[in-house]
Design a protein around this motif. Structure first.
Motif, PDB file in Angstrom:
ATOM      1  N   GLY A   1     -24.083   8.545   4.376  1.00 29.53           N
ATOM      2  CA  GLY A   1     -25.074   9.394   3.729  1.00 29.53           C
ATOM      3  C   GLY A   1     -24.544   9.954   2.432  1.00 29.53           C
ATOM      4  O   GLY A   1     -23.598   9.428   1.842  1.00 29.53           O
ATOM      5  N   LEU A   2     -25.139  11.038   2.007  1.00 28.97           N
ATOM      6  CA  LEU A   2     -24.743  11.687   0.767  1.00 28.97           C
ATOM      7  C   LEU A   2     -23.346  12.274   0.879  1.00 28.97           C
ATOM      8  O   LEU A   2     -22.864  12.562   1.969  1.00 28.97           O
ATOM      9  CB  LEU A   2     -25.741  12.793   0.428  1.00 28.97           C
ATOM     10  CG  LEU A   2     -27.185  12.335   0.190  1.00 28.97           C
ATOM     11  CD1 LEU A   2     -28.088  13.530  -0.004  1.00 28.97           C
ATOM     12  CD2 LEU A   2     -27.250  11.409  -1.008  1.00 28.97           C
TER      13      LEU A   2
ATOM     14  N   GLU B   1     -19.853   9.698   6.634  1.00 31.85           N
ATOM     15  CA  GLU B   1     -20.107   8.478   7.398  1.00 31.85           C
ATOM     16  C   GLU B   1     -20.220   8.826   8.874  1.00 31.85           C
ATOM     17  O   GLU B   1     -19.435   9.614   9.393  1.00 31.85           O
ATOM     18  CB  GLU B   1     -18.973   7.471   7.203  1.00 31.85           C
ATOM     19  CG  GLU B   1     -18.857   6.973   5.785  1.00 31.85           C
ATOM     20  CD  GLU B   1     -17.686   6.024   5.581  1.00 31.85           C
ATOM     21  OE1 GLU B   1     -17.779   5.180   4.678  1.00 31.85           O
ATOM     22  OE2 GLU B   1     -16.686   6.131   6.323  1.00 31.85           O
TER      23      GLU B   1
ATOM     24  N   ASP C   1     -15.580  12.626   7.073  1.00 37.84           N
ATOM     25  CA  ASP C   1     -15.682  13.146   5.707  1.00 37.84           C
ATOM     26  C   ASP C   1     -14.275  13.203   5.132  1.00 37.84           C
ATOM     27  O   ASP C   1     -13.511  14.129   5.430  1.00 37.84           O
ATOM     28  CB  ASP C   1     -16.314  14.537   5.712  1.00 37.84           C
ATOM     29  CG  ASP C   1     -16.449  15.129   4.312  1.00 37.84           C
ATOM     30  OD1 ASP C   1     -15.989  14.494   3.331  1.00 37.84           O
ATOM     31  OD2 ASP C   1     -16.994  16.232   4.200  1.00 37.84           O
TER      32      ASP C   1
ATOM     33  N   TRP D   1     -28.678  14.125  12.253  1.00 32.03           N
ATOM     34  CA  TRP D   1     -28.090  13.801  10.954  1.00 32.03           C
ATOM     35  C   TRP D   1     -28.578  12.443  10.471  1.00 32.03           C
ATOM     36  O   TRP D   1     -28.941  12.277   9.312  1.00 32.03           O
ATOM     37  CB  TRP D   1     -26.561  13.810  11.035  1.00 32.03           C
ATOM     38  CG  TRP D   1     -25.933  13.555   9.697  1.00 32.03           C
ATOM     39  CD1 TRP D   1     -25.663  14.475   8.729  1.00 32.03           C
ATOM     40  CD2 TRP D   1     -25.538  12.283   9.166  1.00 32.03           C
ATOM     41  NE1 TRP D   1     -25.120  13.856   7.631  1.00 32.03           N
ATOM     42  CE2 TRP D   1     -25.032  12.511   7.874  1.00 32.03           C
ATOM     43  CE3 TRP D   1     -25.564  10.989   9.662  1.00 32.03           C
ATOM     44  CZ2 TRP D   1     -24.547  11.487   7.071  1.00 32.03           C
ATOM     45  CZ3 TRP D   1     -25.094   9.962   8.856  1.00 32.03           C
ATOM     46  CH2 TRP D   1     -24.583  10.209   7.582  1.00 32.03           C
TER      47      TRP D   1
ATOM     48  N   LYS E   1     -32.101  12.378   9.017  1.00 36.25           N
ATOM     49  CA  LYS E   1     -32.202  12.974   7.679  1.00 36.25           C
ATOM     50  C   LYS E   1     -31.475  12.160   6.620  1.00 36.25           C
ATOM     51  O   LYS E   1     -31.845  12.219   5.459  1.00 36.25           O
ATOM     52  CB  LYS E   1     -31.612  14.389   7.687  1.00 36.25           C
ATOM     53  CG  LYS E   1     -32.416  15.393   8.468  1.00 36.25           C
ATOM     54  CD  LYS E   1     -31.820  16.775   8.334  1.00 36.25           C
ATOM     55  CE  LYS E   1     -30.970  17.035   9.535  1.00 36.25           C
ATOM     56  NZ  LYS E   1     -30.390  18.368   9.586  1.00 36.25           N
ATOM     57  N   SER E   2     -30.461  11.403   7.026  1.00 40.72           N
ATOM     58  CA  SER E   2     -29.539  10.837   6.038  1.00 40.72           C
ATOM     59  C   SER E   2     -29.523   9.317   5.917  1.00 40.72           C
ATOM     60  O   SER E   2     -29.057   8.800   4.918  1.00 40.72           O
ATOM     61  CB  SER E   2     -28.111  11.298   6.363  1.00 40.72           C
ATOM     62  OG  SER E   2     -28.044  12.698   6.436  1.00 40.72           O
ATOM     63  N   LEU E   3     -29.992   8.608   6.923  1.00 39.75           N
ATOM     64  CA  LEU E   3     -29.883   7.147   6.906  1.00 39.75           C
ATOM     65  C   LEU E   3     -31.230   6.477   6.681  1.00 39.75           C
ATOM     66  O   LEU E   3     -32.282   7.068   6.898  1.00 39.75           O
ATOM     67  CB  LEU E   3     -29.286   6.653   8.231  1.00 39.75           C
ATOM     68  CG  LEU E   3     -27.900   7.161   8.584  1.00 39.75           C
ATOM     69  CD1 LEU E   3     -27.457   6.586   9.925  1.00 39.75           C
ATOM     70  CD2 LEU E   3     -26.897   6.830   7.502  1.00 39.75           C
TER      71      LEU E   3
ATOM     72  N   TYR F   1     -31.747   4.046  11.388  1.00 37.69           N
ATOM     73  CA  TYR F   1     -32.009   5.113  12.360  1.00 37.69           C
ATOM     74  C   TYR F   1     -32.694   4.545  13.608  1.00 37.69           C
ATOM     75  O   TYR F   1     -32.277   4.809  14.727  1.00 37.69           O
ATOM     76  CB  TYR F   1     -32.874   6.206  11.736  1.00 37.69           C
ATOM     77  CG  TYR F   1     -33.336   7.215  12.753  1.00 37.69           C
ATOM     78  CD1 TYR F   1     -32.488   8.233  13.173  1.00 37.69           C
ATOM     79  CD2 TYR F   1     -34.606   7.126  13.329  1.00 37.69           C
ATOM     80  CE1 TYR F   1     -32.896   9.141  14.142  1.00 37.69           C
ATOM     81  CE2 TYR F   1     -35.018   8.031  14.294  1.00 37.69           C
ATOM     82  CZ  TYR F   1     -34.159   9.038  14.690  1.00 37.69           C
ATOM     83  OH  TYR F   1     -34.563   9.925  15.654  1.00 37.69           O
TER      84      TYR F   1
END
Length: 118
Positions: free
Chosen positions: A21-22, A26, A39, A57, A60-62, A67
């Motif tokens: 993600g951002l 990972e 991180d 997470w 929202k992120s992948l 997902y």
């Protein structure tokens, strides 16, 4: 990176990368089904996550397809012949599976398939 947290081994070299993600975060999944966040810039670069935290997470992120593959009930990976399922087990049974998995290096799916004669 390899780290032992509360007696559990988390290793980015042996776990499967679910996605990134951002900010370089990972999400990884161990053979035992456990998730953790990596991180490289953090003071504590590896953080274990429960399934709900990992799913939240990831949602929202992948990418939505990534997902779905990892977190939607009934999601199937047709190229591998595998299906994902959620099982609620007594704590002692889960601990026994974890131990057997760490002793043999086999995934839960491989252990169960072996016990069933597949």
């Amino acid at each position: 990176m390899r780290k032992i947290i509360r007696g559990r081994v988390y290793d980015t070299d042996t776990a499967s990368l679910v996605g990134g993600g951002l900010a370089g975060l990972e999400l990884y999944r161990k053979k035992t089904g456990e998730y953790f966040m990596y991180d490289p810039e953090a003071k504590r670069p590896i953080q274990p996550l429960d399934f709900a935290e990992a799913r939240s997470w990831a949602k929202k992120s992948l990418d939505k397809d990534v997902y779905r593959q990892h977190f939607e009930p009934g999601a199937r990976s047709t190229d591998s012949g595998m299906e994902r399922m959620v099982v609620i087990l007594p704590t002692a049974v889960k601990q026994a599976l974890d131990l057997k998995s760490s002793e043999t290096g086999k995934t839960f799916a491989e252990l169960i398939a072996g016990w069933l004669g597949f």
